[in-house]
Scaffold this active site. Structure first.
Site, PDB file in Angstrom:
ATOM      1  N   GLY A 185      -8.066   5.042   7.035  1.00 57.86           N
ATOM      2  CA  GLY A 185      -8.933   4.851   8.184  1.00 57.86           C
ATOM      3  C   GLY A 185      -8.358   3.903   9.216  1.00 57.86           C
ATOM      4  O   GLY A 185      -8.621   4.041  10.416  1.00 57.86           O
ATOM      5  N   ALA A 186      -7.559   2.920   8.769  1.00 54.06           N
ATOM      6  CA  ALA A 186      -7.044   1.915   9.694  1.00 54.06           C
ATOM      7  C   ALA A 186      -5.526   1.866   9.773  1.00 54.06           C
ATOM      8  O   ALA A 186      -4.976   1.254  10.691  1.00 54.06           O
ATOM      9  CB  ALA A 186      -7.575   0.530   9.316  1.00 54.06           C
ATOM     10  N   SER A 187      -4.828   2.477   8.829  1.00 52.55           N
ATOM     11  CA  SER A 187      -3.364   2.439   8.858  1.00 52.55           C
ATOM     12  C   SER A 187      -2.788   3.722   8.282  1.00 52.55           C
ATOM     13  O   SER A 187      -3.497   4.520   7.653  1.00 52.55           O
ATOM     14  CB  SER A 187      -2.843   1.233   8.063  1.00 52.55           C
ATOM     15  OG  SER A 187      -3.105   1.395   6.681  1.00 52.55           O
ATOM     16  N   THR A 188      -1.493   3.900   8.505  1.00 57.34           N
ATOM     17  CA  THR A 188      -0.769   5.027   7.910  1.00 57.34           C
ATOM     18  C   THR A 188       0.542   4.488   7.354  1.00 57.34           C
ATOM     19  O   THR A 188       1.117   3.539   7.897  1.00 57.34           O
ATOM     20  CB  THR A 188      -0.512   6.149   8.927  1.00 57.34           C
ATOM     21  OG1 THR A 188       0.209   7.229   8.286  1.00 57.34           O
ATOM     22  CG2 THR A 188       0.312   5.668  10.111  1.00 57.34           C
ATOM     23  N   GLN A 189       1.002   5.099   6.247  1.00 60.11           N
ATOM     24  CA  GLN A 189       2.212   4.641   5.577  1.00 60.11           C
ATOM     25  C   GLN A 189       3.162   5.814   5.325  1.00 60.11           C
ATOM     26  O   GLN A 189       2.717   6.920   5.016  1.00 60.11           O
ATOM     27  CB  GLN A 189       1.887   4.002   4.218  1.00 60.11           C
ATOM     28  CG  GLN A 189       1.240   2.653   4.298  1.00 60.11           C
ATOM     29  CD  GLN A 189      -0.219   2.695   4.713  1.00 60.11           C
ATOM     30  OE1 GLN A 189      -0.650   2.008   5.628  1.00 60.11           O
ATOM     31  NE2 GLN A 189      -1.008   3.542   4.042  1.00 60.11           N
TER      32      GLN A 189
ATOM     33  N   GLU B  39       0.828  -1.200   0.000  1.00 56.82           N
ATOM     34  CA  GLU B  39       0.000   0.000   0.000  1.00 56.82           C
ATOM     35  C   GLU B  39       0.868   1.258   0.000  1.00 56.82           C
ATOM     36  O   GLU B  39       0.634   2.205  -0.747  1.00 56.82           O
ATOM     37  CB  GLU B  39      -0.934  -0.009   1.212  1.00 56.82           C
ATOM     38  CG  GLU B  39      -1.957   1.104   1.228  1.00 56.82           C
ATOM     39  CD  GLU B  39      -2.910   0.998   2.403  1.00 56.82           C
ATOM     40  OE1 GLU B  39      -3.773   1.890   2.542  1.00 56.82           O
ATOM     41  OE2 GLU B  39      -2.798   0.030   3.193  1.00 56.82           O
TER      42      GLU B  39
END
Length: 508
Positions: A208-212, A168
Site C-alpha cells: 500500500g505504501a511501498s514497492t520492492q 521487507e
C-alpha cells in the site's frame, strides 16, 4: 549331496534371512515412527503489520533443522480486523487491542505445552515508516500499545519493530524462493538437502505504501547500498534489493490525485483513469495527509475542502499522468530506474505478488498470462469504458476498488516497464501469484526463517524423524540384495552341477 537338495536348503536359508531382516527392520522402523510421532513440532508467530491491514501467520517446523535453519510450513493465517496499525495514530491503544482476536486464535492453533517456547514477533512496514516520519511520537505510542499486548501473551515475545524497506524486500525474496523449494529439496532418502538444480528467482512486491524489487546477482555489487549477502541453509547468496517508499498502491493514488489537482485546482477535476460518467468526492486531507504528498499542498490548503474527480476514460492521458509521478529524469544512466536509483539489469525469473497479483487477477491475467502487447491492448480497451459498463462487468467488486482498476493496471505497467526496465522478452519471465505451495507470499516467512536461526536444535534422539523414509528404503533394498545373492548362488551351483554331469552342450 544332490543339486536339488542343495538348492532347496539355500532357498530355505534365503527365506529365513529375509524374514529375520524384515522382522528386525520392522521393529526399528516402528521405533523411528514412534519417535517421530512423539517429536513435538516447533511453532512461530509473525504479525505482518502493513499499511492497510495486519495479518497474523502461524508457522510450524520439525524439531530438527537443516544447517541451522528450520524447514517451515504455514499452519494458519488470520486477518486482523480494521486498518493497519498506523491508522490508530489518533488512538494508539486501539492498535494493540485490534490484535487480540487473532492472538486468541493462535492459542487454539499452537499446542498449549508449546506456548512458552513459541517465538512471537511483529514487523511493521511502510505505513509505520511513514507515520514515524510525520509523527514520531504517535508512532512510538502505537508500537508501545502493540508491544504491551504481545508481551502479555503466553508466547515467547521476541520483538515488535518497524522493519526497513530493504528487509521487507529481502524477506519477500526468501519467502518466494522457500515456497518454490529453490533453497532445499526433499530427497529420495527422506531428508532435506541444499539444491543446485534451480536458481533462486527474483521477487516483486507492491504494497500500500511501498514497492520492492529483489533479485540475485552473481557477485556483490561494489559500492551499492542495495547489495547484500544472505546466508541461508549454509549457503551465501548475493542479492540486489531496493524499496521505493511512497510508490505503493495507496500512496501512488494520492500522488496521482495531487498531480491532477495541481494542474486544475478547482471544485471539479477531470480524472482520465476513472470510467466515464463516474465521479467521487474527496476532502483534500485524504490527498495531502501523507508525507508522500504533504510537500505538494496548495498555498490555500484547507483539509476539509471537498473536490470532485470526474471520470473521462482517456487511456493516453491516464498513462501520461501516471508517468509524471515517477522521477525518470533524476539520472541519465541506462541502469537508472527512477528517483535516481541505480539498478543492474533484471535477469532470470520473477514472482510478482501482493498488489501486483491482485491487479492482474482483476483482469484474469494471472494464469495464463498474456503477452505484454496483449495486456496493454486489454488495458486500453477497459480504460475506455463507462461507469455502467464497468459495474456490469464486475458487480461483485466494491465501487471504491472498481474505479481504481484502470489506474492500477497502468500503474503496474509503468512501474514494471518504465521503472524496473522489463521489456517484451523479460515480461515473459514474470509470474503473478498470490501464494505458492499453500503459503501466502510476502515477507513474513522470510522473517520467520531469520528468527529460527536462534532456535536451538533438539537433542539427538529426536533427529530421526526425517530419516524414516530413508531407512525404510535402505532396509527393503537390503532384503532385495540378499534374495538376489541367494538366487545367484543357486543358479551358479546348478550350472556347475550340470557341467560336471555333461548336461551342457553347444549347438553348432
Amino acid at each position: 549331496m544332490s543339486t536339488k537338495i542343495l538348492t532347496l536348503k539355500v532357498i530355505r536359508a534365503a527365506i529365513f534371512i529375509a524374514l529375520m531382516v524384515a522382522i528386525v527392520g520392522s521393529a526399528i522402523t516402528g521405533y523411528l515412527l514412534n519417535k517421530a510421532s512423539n517429536n513435538p513440532m516447533k511453532y512461530g508467530i509473525v504479525l505482518d503489520a502493513g499499511s492497510s491491514h495486519t495479518d497474523l501467520f502461524v508457522y510450524e517446523w520439525p524439531a530438527e533443522k537443516q544447517n541451522d535453519t528450520g524447514v517451515i510450513a504455514q499452519r494458519h493465517l488470520c486477518h486482523v480486523e480494521g486498518g493497519g496499525i498506523s491508522s490508530y495514530k489518533s488512538s494508539p491503544s486501539g492498535a494493540g487491542e485490534s490484535l487480540r482476536a487473532c492472538m486468541d486464535k493462535a492459542k487454539t492453533i499452537v499446542p498449549k505445552d508449546r506456548w512458552a517456547d513459541t517465538p512471537l514477533a511483529l514487523g511493521a512496514t511502510a505505513g509505520m515508516r511513514l507515520l514515524e516520519m510525520s509523527d514520531s511520537v504517535a508512532a512510538k505510542a502505537v508500537l508501545s500499545s502493540v508491544r504491551e499486548v504481545l508481551d502479555s501473551s503466553p508466547f515467547s515475545y521476541h520483538e515488535a519493530r518497524i522493519i526497513s524497506g530493504q528487509e521487507e524486500g529481502t524477506y519477500g525474496w526468501i519467502t518466494a524462493n522457500y515456497f518454490l523449494y529453490n533453497f532445499i529439496q526433499f530427497t529420495w532418502l527422506g531428508t532435506w538437502q541444499w539444491t543446485t538444480s534451480t536458481k533462486p528467482i527474483g521477487a516483486l512486491d507492491l504494497g500500500g505504501a511501498s514497492t520492492q524489487i529483489t533479485f540475485m546477482t552473481e557477485e556483490p555489487l561494489q559500492g551499492s547500498p542495495d547489495s547484500l549477502t544472505i546466508q541461508l541453509y549454509g549457503r551465501k547468496y548475493h542479492v540486489y534489493s531496493h524499496s521505493y517508499l511512497c510508490y505503493g498502491r495507496d500512496q501512488a493514488i494520492k500522488r496521482f490525485l495531487s498531480t491532477l489537482y495541481k494542474a486544475s485546482p478547482g471544485a471539479q477535476v477531470d480524472n482520465p483513469c476513472y470510467p466515464r460518467f463516474d465521479s467521487v468526492a474527496y476532502n483534500l486531507s485524504f490527498i495531502y495527509d501523507s508525507p508522500c504528498t504533504s510537500d505538494e499542498r496548495p498555498a490555500n490548503y484547507d483539509p476539509n475542502r471537498s473536490v470532485t474527480f470526474r471520470g473521462t476514460a482517456d487511456p493516453a492521458a491516464c498513462i501520461n499522468t501516471i508517468s509524471s509521478i515517477f522521477k525518470f529524469s533524476a539520472c541519465s544512466s541506462p541502469n537508472c530506474t527512477f528517483d535516481g536509483v541505480w539498478q543492474p539489469p533484471v535477469q532470470g525469473q520473477f514472482l510478482a505478488f501482493s498488489s501486483f497479483y491482485h491487479t492482474m487477477a482483476a483482469f484474469n491475467f494471472t494464469n495464463p498470462k498474456p503477452s505484454l502487447n496483449e495486456a496493454t491492448v486489454a488495458f486500453n480497451y477497459y480504460c475506455r469504458k463507462t461507469w455502467n459498463e464497468v459495474k456490469a462487468q464486475h458487480p461483485e467488486v466494491a465501487a471504491e476498488r472498481l474505479r481504481e482498476h484502470c489506474f492500477q493496471a497502468y500503474y503496474v505497467y509503468t512501474l514494471l516497464i518504465k521503472g524496473y526496465k522489463f521489456d517484451e522478452e523479460s515480461w515473459k519471465n514474470i509470474n503473478f501469484q498470490k501464494e505458492a505451495r499453500g503459503g501466502e507470499l510476502g515477507w513474513a516467512l522470510g522473517f520467520m526463517l531469520n528468527v529460527t536461526n536462534m532456535v536451538p536444535v533438539e537433542k539427538l534422539p529426536d533427529l530421526f524423524s526425517t530419516a524414516i523414509v530413508g531407512f525404510s528404503f535402505v532396509f527393503h533394498l537390503a532384503i532385495l540384495l540378499v534374495v538376489a545373492c541367494v538366487l545367484y548362488v543357486v543358479h551358479y551351483r546348478s550350472a556347475s552341477a550340470k557341467d560336471k554331469r555333461g548336461d551342457n552342450h553347444t549347438v553348432i
